[in-house]
Scaffold this motif. Sequence first.
Motif, PDB file in Angstrom:
ATOM      1  N   ILE A  88       0.836  -1.208   0.000  1.00  0.00           N
ATOM      2  CA  ILE A  88       0.000   0.000   0.000  1.00  0.00           C
ATOM      3  C   ILE A  88       0.866   1.251   0.000  1.00  0.00           C
ATOM      4  CG2 ILE A  88      -1.635   1.330   1.397  1.00  0.00           C
ATOM      5  CD1 ILE A  88      -2.834  -1.364   2.289  1.00  0.00           C
ATOM      6  N   LEU A  89       1.951   1.236   0.748  1.00  0.00           N
ATOM      7  CA  LEU A  89       2.869   2.376   0.746  1.00  0.00           C
ATOM      8  C   LEU A  89       3.457   2.591  -0.644  1.00  0.00           C
ATOM      9  CD1 LEU A  89       4.712   1.832   4.157  1.00  0.00           C
ATOM     10  CD2 LEU A  89       3.282   3.791   3.540  1.00  0.00           C
ATOM     11  N   ARG A  90       3.883   1.531  -1.299  1.00  0.00           N
ATOM     12  CA  ARG A  90       4.456   1.659  -2.640  1.00  0.00           C
ATOM     13  C   ARG A  90       3.395   2.133  -3.640  1.00  0.00           C
ATOM     14  NH1 ARG A  90       7.073  -3.227  -1.058  1.00  0.00           N
ATOM     15  NH2 ARG A  90       5.554  -4.478  -2.224  1.00  0.00           N
ATOM     16  N   ARG A  91       2.178   1.659  -3.470  1.00  0.00           N
ATOM     17  CA  ARG A  91       1.086   2.000  -4.377  1.00  0.00           C
ATOM     18  C   ARG A  91       0.756   3.496  -4.336  1.00  0.00           C
ATOM     19  NH1 ARG A  91      -3.594  -1.464  -2.630  1.00  0.00           N
ATOM     20  NH2 ARG A  91      -2.060  -3.095  -3.025  1.00  0.00           N
ATOM     21  N   ASN A  92       1.083   4.137  -3.225  1.00  0.00           N
ATOM     22  CA  ASN A  92       0.732   5.546  -3.050  1.00  0.00           C
ATOM     23  C   ASN A  92       1.949   6.466  -2.949  1.00  0.00           C
ATOM     24  OD1 ASN A  92      -2.370   5.566  -2.626  1.00  0.00           O
ATOM     25  ND2 ASN A  92      -1.679   3.879  -1.325  1.00  0.00           N
ATOM     26  N   GLU A  93       3.074   6.000  -3.468  1.00  0.00           N
ATOM     27  CA  GLU A  93       4.293   6.809  -3.411  1.00  0.00           C
ATOM     28  C   GLU A  93       4.160   8.129  -4.165  1.00  0.00           C
ATOM     29  OE1 GLU A  93       7.903   3.520  -2.951  1.00  0.00           O
ATOM     30  OE2 GLU A  93       7.258   4.162  -4.948  1.00  0.00           O
ATOM     31  N   SER A  94       3.266   8.188  -5.127  1.00  0.00           N
ATOM     32  CA  SER A  94       3.138   9.397  -5.932  1.00  0.00           C
ATOM     33  C   SER A  94       2.360  10.509  -5.223  1.00  0.00           C
ATOM     34  CB  SER A  94       2.444   9.073  -7.257  1.00  0.00           C
ATOM     35  OG  SER A  94       1.146   8.537  -7.021  1.00  0.00           O
TER      36      SER A  94
END
Length: 292
Positions: A88-94
């Motif tokens: 989830i953290l990687r999915r929302n890095e942007s």
Amino acid sequence: MRHTLPLAPQFYVTAPQPCPYLEGRMERKLFTALQGEHAQKLNDSLSKQGFRRSQNVLYRPSCAECSACMSARIRVADFVPTRTQRKILRRNESLQRKATSPWATEEQFALFRRYLEFRHAKGGMADMDIFEFAAMIEETPIRSRVIEYSEANGTGPAELSAVCLTDVFDDGLSMVYSFYAPDLVKRSLGTFLILDHIEIARETGLPFVYLGYWVPGSKKMGYKSGFTGLEIYKADTWQPIGNPEDHNAELNPLSVDPIAEQVARINLPDGRSTLEAPPSFSSDRRTASDDL
């Protein structure tokens, strides 16, 4: 002449209303006003005893049928993300984070309305207008921040994706209310906001992130037990949650202490306890839901 309010507040209890977490149950809240130059100190003290803030009021569930609503917080030092949470953290890095003063905007309100229509179309906040929304955001006598998350747009201004109204305690961050774009539901933004607040707390040296209430038997609140380092306020003390199924006894009416005893055990900022039972009081004040 300047007048100051005493640290010993008056406590009241609301009339019973349908419980938003457990079907067929009735809830009532114990509450007190949050105002004056000692507001921050009172908020810090009572929040450590299971209270939550809604505008200029501190409240805590005090139901006659059960004591299932237990305040929950994450010990930042003991938190370790799961594999799913790392995704989830990687999915929302942007997403770009921006912390601002508690000031409501039309863009926030538009996102708030979209969120309510998606998640809580029949909830108690469904008919809130922009003035009530502004009051929810801006009426705070303590140190609060609005944390906005936006998606960078190469052809125009960043698009607002999520918002969290956050209180700053002397020992942590309290996520008062959050909402996000319903079309981004697959990105698990509710969980992401918690994960990012854990990171903010770590960056600022604060030991806890307060999540509101965890309720055994409520699917709506079950996700909170999925965070490591979670502890709950139970039997007048903070303790690790352990096995969530071990707390089902709180659903029984015999788990409830008389309201006068509950109030008598509240510790005030000056080290005293309040020993007077609260008068009965009916209130239609809205309190922000703890759903993320």
